[in-house]
Design an enzyme around this catalytic site. Sequence first.
Site, short mmCIF file in Angstrom:
data_model
loop_
_atom_site.label_atom_id
_atom_site.label_comp_id
_atom_site.label_asym_id
_atom_site.label_seq_id
_atom_site.Cartn_x
_atom_site.Cartn_y
_atom_site.Cartn_z
N GLY A 182 3.88 -14.30 -0.16
CA GLY A 182 4.62 -14.92 -1.25
C GLY A 182 4.57 -14.11 -2.52
N ARG B 244 -5.21 1.24 -3.25
CA ARG B 244 -5.42 -0.21 -3.16
C ARG B 244 -6.85 -0.53 -2.74
NH1 ARG B 244 -2.25 1.77 0.87
NH2 ARG B 244 -3.02 1.51 3.00
N HIS C 175 6.37 8.74 -3.06
CA HIS C 175 5.71 7.43 -3.04
C HIS C 175 4.21 7.66 -3.11
CE1 HIS C 175 3.31 4.88 -0.22
NE2 HIS C 175 3.75 3.92 -1.00
N HIS D 235 1.01 20.05 -0.13
CA HIS D 235 -0.09 19.87 0.82
C HIS D 235 -1.36 20.59 0.37
CE1 HIS D 235 1.38 17.49 4.23
NE2 HIS D 235 2.57 17.90 3.84
#
Length: 302
Positions: free
Chosen positions: A260, A112, A108, A147
């Site tokens: 939403g 952002r 993942h 890592h």
Amino acid sequence: MSLPDATVVKAFLLDLQHRICAGLEQLDGQASFAADSWTRAEGGGGTSRVLTQGAVFEQAGVNFSHVTGAAMPASATAHRPELAGRSFEAMGVSLVIHPKNPYIPTTHANVRFFIAHKDGAEPVWWFGGGFDLTPYYPFEEDVREWHQSAKNLCQPFGDDVYPKYKKWCDEYFFLPHRNETRGVGGLFFDDLNQAGFDKSFDFMQAVGNGFLTAYAPIVERRKDTDYGERERDFQLYRRGRYVEFNLVYDRGTLFGLQTGGRTESILMSMPPLVRWQYAYTPAAGSPEADLYDNYLKPRDWV
């Protein structure tokens, strides 16, 4: 302090989505991503790109979203109550990759950018993101390499950056009800703005650009490893932990649902197949037990 520029962030994120999808298609060698653009009634939209039933990847989703709203949701203000009631602008790229072969880890990544607005006040902005690895049959060399890649991209920003965000990742991707980490970690950062916009944006870009550099060699190394029904069953069982974490704890999932957001895009992180088994315990000394005994707890890998 340099002023935030959402336009340049959005341009980077769209390009990052394109480059990651191209890289994953090359790794898979068979399937390609389908693009699904969407709009949000409250403001904004995005493009979800999903690859299914590939030669290497059972499902891979790479989502770009840029949404706006009149009030910050509870998931975003729980640890910053002073932002409650502000309007917001949020954009990011989020991806989850579920390989077919149980010897390839699930992974993942997310980068952002948030801006919270209030009339008569300076905008409050920050970056967040990271990447993490969830192996089923782990190889120590893979985890150490993962890592090391994370540490290398952090190094130009200071000696304390990798240990700080590695620890945060271990703490964030933890399932209290199972008393285990979701995987072997990586990097996790949030609320990044202290160094100013330019330097903070530089770090977010380094994380986004560093993801495939860290993941692709592991895929190449493990994609042709033979496996059977036993390994596949264990992979599906362990995928259940992914579902548990994302639906119960993950702030990004909760943020999307509370604002939403587009449900299909939010839940594209879910594995296409998964199984649960009552009171499963791996046999002592087995490869499955090795995961529990040596990898599902925080460790120093580099």
